[in-house]
Motif scaffolding. Structure first.
Motif, PDB file in Angstrom:
ATOM      1  N   ASN A 129       0.822  -1.212   0.000  1.00 12.92           N
ATOM      2  CA  ASN A 129       0.000   0.000   0.000  1.00 12.92           C
ATOM      3  C   ASN A 129       0.855   1.260   0.000  1.00 12.92           C
ATOM      4  N   VAL A 130       1.893   1.267   0.829  1.00 11.82           N
ATOM      5  CA  VAL A 130       2.741   2.444   0.990  1.00 11.82           C
ATOM      6  C   VAL A 130       3.676   2.625  -0.196  1.00 11.82           C
ATOM      7  N   LEU A 131       4.264   1.535  -0.669  1.00 17.31           N
ATOM      8  CA  LEU A 131       5.358   1.651  -1.623  1.00 17.31           C
ATOM      9  C   LEU A 131       4.934   1.730  -3.085  1.00 17.31           C
ATOM     10  N   LEU A 132       3.781   1.183  -3.452  1.00 18.87           N
ATOM     11  CA  LEU A 132       3.391   1.222  -4.862  1.00 18.87           C
ATOM     12  C   LEU A 132       3.212   2.643  -5.402  1.00 18.87           C
ATOM     13  N   PRO A 133       2.548   3.580  -4.684  1.00 18.20           N
ATOM     14  CA  PRO A 133       2.470   4.951  -5.210  1.00 18.20           C
ATOM     15  C   PRO A 133       3.845   5.593  -5.384  1.00 18.20           C
ATOM     16  N   SER A 134       4.752   5.313  -4.452  1.00 18.36           N
ATOM     17  CA  SER A 134       6.102   5.854  -4.544  1.00 18.36           C
ATOM     18  C   SER A 134       6.847   5.274  -5.744  1.00 18.36           C
ATOM     19  N   LEU A 135       6.675   3.970  -5.971  1.00 18.45           N
ATOM     20  CA  LEU A 135       7.316   3.326  -7.112  1.00 18.45           C
ATOM     21  C   LEU A 135       6.798   3.906  -8.424  1.00 18.45           C
ATOM     22  N   ILE A 136       5.493   4.167  -8.488  1.00 17.53           N
ATOM     23  CA  ILE A 136       4.907   4.770  -9.691  1.00 17.53           C
ATOM     24  C   ILE A 136       5.469   6.166  -9.927  1.00 17.53           C
ATOM     25  N   LYS A 137       5.592   6.962  -8.869  1.00 23.64           N
ATOM     26  CA  LYS A 137       6.159   8.305  -9.005  1.00 23.64           C
ATOM     27  C   LYS A 137       7.611   8.239  -9.478  1.00 23.64           C
ATOM     28  N   ARG A 138       8.358   7.225  -9.013  1.00 25.21           N
ATOM     29  CA  ARG A 138       9.765   7.085  -9.367  1.00 25.21           C
ATOM     30  C   ARG A 138       9.966   6.597 -10.799  1.00 25.21           C
ATOM     31  N   ASP A 139       9.241   5.557 -11.198  1.00 27.18           N
ATOM     32  CA  ASP A 139       9.499   4.912 -12.483  1.00 27.18           C
ATOM     33  C   ASP A 139       8.594   5.382 -13.621  1.00 27.18           C
ATOM     34  N   PHE A 140       7.470   6.037 -13.299  1.00 26.35           N
ATOM     35  CA  PHE A 140       6.564   6.548 -14.334  1.00 26.35           C
ATOM     36  C   PHE A 140       6.189   7.999 -14.016  1.00 26.35           C
ATOM     37  N   PRO A 141       7.189   8.879 -13.873  1.00 21.97           N
ATOM     38  CA  PRO A 141       6.917  10.252 -13.413  1.00 21.97           C
ATOM     39  C   PRO A 141       6.030  11.074 -14.349  1.00 21.97           C
ATOM     40  N   LEU A 142       6.002  10.730 -15.634  1.00 20.89           N
ATOM     41  CA  LEU A 142       5.192  11.487 -16.590  1.00 20.89           C
ATOM     42  C   LEU A 142       3.820  10.865 -16.821  1.00 20.89           C
ATOM     43  N   ARG A 143       3.578   9.712 -16.175  1.00 24.01           N
ATOM     44  CA  ARG A 143       2.303   9.009 -16.375  1.00 24.01           C
ATOM     45  C   ARG A 143       1.702   8.580 -15.043  1.00 24.01           C
ATOM     46  N   THR A 144       1.855   9.422 -14.037  1.00 25.23           N
ATOM     47  CA  THR A 144       1.377   9.033 -12.699  1.00 25.23           C
ATOM     48  C   THR A 144      -0.132   8.829 -12.647  1.00 25.23           C
ATOM     49  N   GLY A 145      -0.893   9.685 -13.353  1.00 24.00           N
ATOM     50  CA  GLY A 145      -2.344   9.557 -13.325  1.00 24.00           C
ATOM     51  C   GLY A 145      -2.815   8.248 -13.932  1.00 24.00           C
ATOM     52  N   ILE A 146      -2.325   7.935 -15.128  1.00 28.81           N
ATOM     53  CA  ILE A 146      -2.727   6.705 -15.816  1.00 28.81           C
ATOM     54  C   ILE A 146      -2.263   5.478 -15.035  1.00 28.81           C
ATOM     55  N   MET A 147      -1.012   5.497 -14.554  1.00 27.71           N
ATOM     56  CA  MET A 147      -0.495   4.339 -13.822  1.00 27.71           C
ATOM     57  C   MET A 147      -1.228   4.136 -12.499  1.00 27.71           C
ATOM     58  N   THR A 148      -1.536   5.222 -11.811  1.00 28.71           N
ATOM     59  CA  THR A 148      -2.300   5.107 -10.571  1.00 28.71           C
ATOM     60  C   THR A 148      -3.687   4.548 -10.863  1.00 28.71           C
ATOM     61  N   GLY A 149      -4.276   4.987 -11.977  1.00 29.00           N
ATOM     62  CA  GLY A 149      -5.577   4.470 -12.369  1.00 29.00           C
ATOM     63  C   GLY A 149      -5.545   2.979 -12.659  1.00 29.00           C
ATOM     64  N   ILE A 150      -4.513   2.528 -13.367  1.00 27.03           N
ATOM     65  CA  ILE A 150      -4.378   1.101 -13.696  1.00 27.03           C
ATOM     66  C   ILE A 150      -4.237   0.268 -12.427  1.00 27.03           C
ATOM     67  N   TYR A 151      -3.392   0.725 -11.526  1.00 27.62           N
ATOM     68  CA  TYR A 151      -3.175  -0.030 -10.290  1.00 27.62           C
ATOM     69  C   TYR A 151      -4.427  -0.040  -9.413  1.00 27.62           C
ATOM     70  N   SER A 152      -5.151   1.082  -9.371  1.00 30.42           N
ATOM     71  CA  SER A 152      -6.380   1.161  -8.581  1.00 30.42           C
ATOM     72  C   SER A 152      -7.474   0.275  -9.160  1.00 30.42           C
ATOM     73  N   VAL A 153      -7.605   0.287 -10.485  1.00 30.26           N
ATOM     74  CA  VAL A 153      -8.603  -0.546 -11.150  1.00 30.26           C
ATOM     75  C   VAL A 153      -8.323  -2.027 -10.887  1.00 30.26           C
ATOM     76  N   SER A 154      -7.073  -2.420 -11.009  1.00 31.54           N
ATOM     77  CA  SER A 154      -6.710  -3.824 -10.776  1.00 31.54           C
ATOM     78  C   SER A 154      -7.087  -4.248  -9.367  1.00 31.54           C
ATOM     79  N   MET A 155      -6.802  -3.401  -8.412  1.00 32.80           N
ATOM     80  CA  MET A 155      -7.119  -3.693  -7.021  1.00 32.80           C
ATOM     81  C   MET A 155      -8.619  -3.834  -6.815  1.00 32.80           C
ATOM     82  N   ASN A 156      -9.391  -2.919  -7.375  1.00 34.01           N
ATOM     83  CA  ASN A 156     -10.825  -2.899  -7.127  1.00 34.01           C
ATOM     84  C   ASN A 156     -11.583  -3.971  -7.903  1.00 34.01           C
TER      85      ASN A 156
END
Length: 405
Positions: A129-156
């Protein structure tokens, strides 16, 4: 701005944001995301069966949802420290390993094993929970919205599936509800295998040096994000734990009640993708906070009527609101911070204090029912929580960064 160095990376182990490495990393993120709610949401539709089989009270049964949240509260502030010591990839692997072990432990026919496994999987989920948003910010800095959406959708999606199939699966297995709960160990074991390629990397985040005024624990903005995190979790886990029993006590059969919870979470799925994308584009997120609050109020109002025909009209807006609220919280970790390590620190703080607050939800919900003999007072409690969410969200949604005046 905080000018701390983002990461210390061994030569040859630079993170890839494109190509095959990125695809493998994305698949790993998706697989880990599928394990973050399903072991918990599978419990709600089975709670009455578990209570009947074990003789637990409503209050004690509420601990099956509360214990993971307490684990989140304890472990979340430790996750950034463990990540700095072991590397983000290895820490995430250990988190999924703990989830797998916890799910398997719950299969043992013992109350002690049931609660111990629940706590252990909570520890593992907390790390991811804590580290995935940080990893997305680190490795996909220009696509944080889309990547956060993908990870959230998968979870839900998998949270919804777990709610919907837990009762049917239990009815077709000789081991009953224990077998239904252990099924989710297959998913977490698969996530372990998919994440294995990431262990070749050892990205260690550098210690971020900030002053007392710019650190997350001394920031008013960080506390607003934390309250938003706690209250949206308070609502979500209370609803996940008790909605099926609310509906069954009002005359709905347990299988249909489970599917109503599944419907709630299915309607959260598109919202958890859309909201992070919109949040990344908007100058501030206050409109999104208000619309989330409005959906909560509509859903709670219909649920208070007690009319079975209105249940879908209640669970759909609640589902949209929970999806939006979670997506906003995750984006606040990214949008309100300067770098990936500060994002991890904010995520750790918000999830620690936030989940401690959220842990009160299922327990208090069950206690209020036991005290009053009715679910009405407990639902009114959620209305009050929604109002406070709106007030805190108005501040968290402002266009600011941690450490700015």
């Amino acid at each position: 701005m905080n000018n701390a160095t983002e990461t210390k990376i061994k030569p040859g182990n630079e993170p890839a944001s494109t190509g095959v490495k990125a695809a493998v990393l994305l698949l790993g993120i998706i697989m880990i995301a599928t394990t973050l709610r399903s072991p918990i949401t599978a419990v709600g539709p089975l709670i009455e069966t578990i209570r009947s089989d074990t003789g637990m009270s409503h209050t004690l049964a509420g601990l099956l949802t509360t214990f993971p949240l307490l684990a989140f509260a304890v472990i979340s502030p430790l996750a950034p420290k463990l990540s700095r010591k072991w590397g983000m990839e290895r820490t995430l692997f250990l988190g999924v390993l703990a989830v797998t072990a916890g799910v398997l432990l719950r299969f043992i026919p013992s109350l002690t094993a049931l609660f111990a496994g629940t706590i252990l999987l909570g520890v593992g989920i907390a790390l991811s929970n804590v580290l995935l948003p940080s990893l997305i910010k680190r490795d996909f800095p220009l696509r944080t919205g889309i990547m956060t959406g993908i990870y959230s959708v998968s979870m839900n999606i998998f949270a919804a599936v777990a709610s919907g199939i837990s009762v049917p699966v239990a009815s077709h297995l000789h081991s009953g509800w224990r077998g239904s709960l252990v099924v989710w160990g297959i998913l977490s074991a698969a996530a372990l295998l998919v994440w294995l390629p990431q262990l070749r990397y050892h990205h260690q985040a550098a210690q971020v040096k900030v002053s007392g005024k710019s650190g997350v624990w001394g920031s008013k903005l960080a506390w607003q994000v934390t309250v938003v995190m706690g209250l949206q979790s308070f609502v979500f886990y209370s609803v996940v734990a008790w909605l099926p029993e609310i509906l069954t006590e009002r005359g709905m059969d347990s299988s249909t009640a489970g599917w109503m919870l599944s419907l709630l979470q299915l309607f959260s799925v598109p919202v958890t993708f859309i909201v992070p994308v919109l949040a990344a584009k908007f100058k501030n997120q206050r409109l999104l906070v208000f619309l989330t609050f409005l959906c909560f109020m509509i859903g709670f109002t219909f649920l208070l009527t007690g009319v079975e025909a209105l249940v879908p009209a209640a669970v759909i807006p609640i589902g949209m609101a929970t999806g939006s609220a979670f997506g906003l919280c995750t984006m606040f970790f990214v949008l309100r911070t300067h770098n990936s390590q500060q994002a991890a620190e904010l995520s750790g703080m918000a999830q620690s204090i936030g989940y401690l607050l959220a842990a009160v939800g299922p327990l208090l919900f069950g206690f209020v029912h036991d005290l009053t003999g009715s679910w009405t007072a407990a639902i009114v409690l959620l209305v009050a929580v929604g109002i406070v969410y709106m007030l805190a969200g108005w501040g968290a949604g402002s266009n600011r960064y941690i450490g700015e005046k």
